[in-house]
Motif scaffolding. Structure first.
Motif, PDB file in Angstrom:
ATOM      1  N   VAL A  81       2.627  -5.250  30.046  1.00 17.61           N
ATOM      2  CA  VAL A  81       1.476  -6.144  29.883  1.00 17.61           C
ATOM      3  C   VAL A  81       0.186  -5.449  30.294  1.00 17.61           C
ATOM      4  O   VAL A  81      -0.836  -5.514  29.585  1.00 17.61           O
ATOM      5  CB  VAL A  81       1.680  -7.429  30.718  1.00 17.61           C
ATOM      6  N   ALA A  82       0.206  -4.746  31.428  1.00 14.29           N
ATOM      7  CA  ALA A  82      -1.029  -4.223  32.012  1.00 14.29           C
ATOM      8  C   ALA A  82      -1.545  -2.982  31.298  1.00 14.29           C
ATOM      9  O   ALA A  82      -2.761  -2.827  31.109  1.00 14.29           O
ATOM     10  CB  ALA A  82      -0.815  -3.919  33.494  1.00 14.29           C
ATOM     11  N   LEU A 136     -10.437  -9.922  38.948  1.00 15.61           N
ATOM     12  CA  LEU A 136      -8.990 -10.135  39.034  1.00 15.61           C
ATOM     13  C   LEU A 136      -8.372  -9.363  40.202  1.00 15.61           C
ATOM     14  O   LEU A 136      -7.385  -9.806  40.784  1.00 15.61           O
ATOM     15  CB  LEU A 136      -8.318  -9.713  37.720  1.00 15.61           C
ATOM     16  N   TYR A 177      -1.865 -15.603  42.606  1.00 10.32           N
ATOM     17  CA  TYR A 177      -1.116 -15.198  41.410  1.00 10.32           C
ATOM     18  C   TYR A 177       0.286 -15.802  41.433  1.00 10.32           C
ATOM     19  O   TYR A 177       0.817 -16.214  40.388  1.00 10.32           O
ATOM     20  CB  TYR A 177      -1.007 -13.676  41.343  1.00 10.32           C
ATOM     21  N   ILE A 210       4.905 -11.030  33.694  1.00 13.34           N
ATOM     22  CA  ILE A 210       3.643 -11.317  33.000  1.00 13.34           C
ATOM     23  C   ILE A 210       2.500 -11.473  33.997  1.00 13.34           C
ATOM     24  O   ILE A 210       1.412 -10.900  33.836  1.00 13.34           O
ATOM     25  CB  ILE A 210       3.792 -12.580  32.134  1.00 13.34           C
ATOM     26  N   VAL A 211       2.735 -12.248  35.042  1.00 11.47           N
ATOM     27  CA  VAL A 211       1.662 -12.485  36.019  1.00 11.47           C
ATOM     28  C   VAL A 211       1.338 -11.208  36.780  1.00 11.47           C
ATOM     29  O   VAL A 211       0.164 -10.906  37.051  1.00 11.47           O
ATOM     30  CB  VAL A 211       2.071 -13.616  36.977  1.00 11.47           C
ATOM     31  N   ILE A 218      -0.870  -9.139  34.634  1.00  5.00           N
ATOM     32  CA  ILE A 218      -2.260  -9.613  34.670  1.00  5.00           C
ATOM     33  C   ILE A 218      -2.962  -9.103  35.925  1.00  5.00           C
ATOM     34  O   ILE A 218      -4.131  -8.696  35.882  1.00  5.00           O
ATOM     35  CB  ILE A 218      -2.286 -11.154  34.601  1.00  5.00           C
ATOM     36  N   ILE A 258      -4.029  -5.423  35.490  1.00  2.00           N
ATOM     37  CA  ILE A 258      -4.978  -5.061  34.424  1.00  2.00           C
ATOM     38  C   ILE A 258      -6.243  -4.400  34.974  1.00  2.00           C
ATOM     39  O   ILE A 258      -6.651  -3.334  34.495  1.00  2.00           O
ATOM     40  CB  ILE A 258      -5.318  -6.298  33.564  1.00  2.00           C
TER      41      ILE A 258
END
Length: 487
Positions: free
Chosen positions: A270-271, A301, A309, A344-345, A348, A351
């Motif tokens: 994801v990242a 973030l 988170y 997923i979290v 995020i 990122i």
């Protein structure tokens, strides 16, 4: 006097010393700064440092050493027959400290006076109710030896605090007097101040190294104790994680490693693309106005606490995934806590880590390389794909590896988003757990540090430390080996 007020007094003496040192130097030079060896401010700084350094040094050492001495003396006065092992003694000392704090609060609130505290006996009063009046809750009645130890603890602490106040203030005043007596126009104040500042900088730089050494040694010694109680082959190659404080534990680390690896892979999936694309856009396509707005907004973030988170994973991402993959739709996902939720979290969260490092690396590629590519007829996208990214690739790989080490060490997102099941499974929609989550669970509560079920947390931490250290070293090696040096 409390440590805070001692600090305030020492700072006030340092400020006074600054003024006295500066004025004495100017007076010795007849008011003409040209006759001084150093600038007038250096004489003031010398006097202030003569107050601060020895006094605060003694204060810090005293704050560290006094509790250790008091703890050792008081624990030695507790009858040996009242506890079974070191863990039970630590629990007793916790009760002793709580009772001592309660007695101090009782004196401060006027419930007891100093003489009553010294003559207090368990058989004379219900101590638990008495301490409850001042807000100190105890789970059971206090034994006589605990009260005696608490009284001794309180007495030694009060005596130590009194000596600390006296010695620190005496040292501060002595430092001020010493600096004042040797201040004159020929004194090399600048040389002395620069040497003291250099020593302070070296000390500050050494703190990080000494802290790392302390962490490693604490992990190593406890890990050795664990492997004395549990076979290392079963730990590193066992396929079952089933701790039991009653005995018969199976402490195989492979299921925990699998959960850690699986969640980290999803997080990086994801990242890395999102972070890398964001870095390319911000560095190559965004206007200065957009970049000035978007880059800080993206990096916000990184400042969000991981517990937030974790709550986001538990309350938002997990239910959303259940709605898509749960029993009422595809039937793949049984609950909101799963590898996919945490991955997923966590992605995020990573990122801004990937995008910020990649953006800095891409911006370090010289503009001349871009201009040369464009001058040969390449388009902007071709220049980015064939010139900029290849030149920045070693640094980007290093950033990804550093992000991976960050993902491996994450705890709160895993605890709230992935569950606590230690299993070997390829299904990303099942609940699993990681090494860090089990370190927390094994040390939660009143753990007996003589048992392998508690010491295994240090073995897990040591293993995780070695892995993340290896990733960081590998990332730095790649960056240094393949980094292009531009002029």
């Amino acid at each position: 006097m409390s440590a805070f007020w001692i600090l305030v007094v020492v700072l006030a003496l340092a400020a006074i010393g600054y003024g006295l040192g500066r004025s004495r130097a100017m007076a010795s030079a007849g008011g003409d700064a040209r006759h001084l060896h150093s600038l007038p401010g250096y004489y003031g700084y010398n006097a202030a440092l003569s107050v601060l350094v020895p006094a605060l040094g003694l204060l810090v050492v005293w704050l560290i050493v006094q509790p250790l001495i008091v703890q050792g003396v008081v624990s030695g006065s507790i009858p040996e027959g009242t506890y079974a092992d070191a863990g039970a003694l630590n629990l007793l000392m916790s009760d002793v400290r709580r009772v001592a704090e309660g007695l101090d609060m009782a004196v401060a609130q006027g419930v007891l006076n100093a003489d009553q505290v010294a003559s207090l006996r368990v058989e004379d009063t219900n101590l638990r109710e008495l301490l409850g009046q001042v807000g100190v809750a105890l789970g059971s009645d206090v034994e006589g030896y605990v009260l005696n130890a608490a009284q001794e603890y309180r007495s030694m602490t009060a005596t130590g605090n009194l000596l600390r106040t006296a010695l620190v203030l005496i040292l501060a005043v002595a430092g001020l007097a010493f600096a004042f007596t040797r201040t004159n126009k020929d004194f090399r104040a600048r040389n002395v101040v620069e040497k003291v500042v250099l020593a302070l900088l070296i000390f500050a730089a050494s703190i990080a190294i000494l802290t790392t050494i302390g962490i490693v040694l604490s992990l190593v010694f406890n890990t050795i104790e664990f492997f004395k109680l549990y076979p290392w082959t079963d730990f590193f190659f066992g396929l079952t994680w089933a701790p039991s404080f009653g005995g018969g534990s199976e402490l195989g680390i492979i299921p925990l490693f699998w959960g850690t690896f699986y969640i980290s892979i999803i997080a990086l999936a994801v990242a890395v693309p999102i972070g890398l694309f964001a870095a390319v856009y911000l560095s190559e396509y965004a206007s200065p106005t957009v970049r000035a707005f978007a880059k800080p907004l993206l990096e916000v973030l990184a400042g969000i606490p991981t517990i937030v988170y974790g709550l986001f994973a538990l309350l938002t991402v997990g239910p959303a995934l259940v709605a898509v993959f749960g029993p009422d739709s595809l039937g793949w996902m049984g609950g909101s806590r799963a590898v996919m939720t945490a991955g997923i979290v966590m992605g995020i969260m990573l990122i801004p880590f990937v995008s910020s490092l990649s953006d800095d690396i891409i911006n370090s590629v010289p503009q001349a390389m871009r201009d040369g590519s464009l001058g040969l007829g390449a388009t902007k996208s071709e220049t980015i794909k064939q010139v900029v990214l290849p030149a920045a690739l070693p640094g980007i790989v290093g950033a990804v590896l550093l992000a991976a080490s960050r993902a491996i060490g994450e705890t709160m997102i895993v605890v709230l988003g992935a569950g606590a099941a230690a299993r070997l499974s390829m299904n990303p929609f099942e609940a699993m757990t990681t090494v860090t989550a089990k370190v927390v669970s094994q040390l939660t509560g009143d753990a007996d540090f003589a048992s392998p079920e508690a010491l295994v947390a240090f073995a897990l931490g040591m293993t995780l430390f070695v892995i993340t250290l290896g990733l960081n070293i590998f990332a730095l090696w790649i960056v240094r080996k393949y980094r292009e040096q531009y002029e």
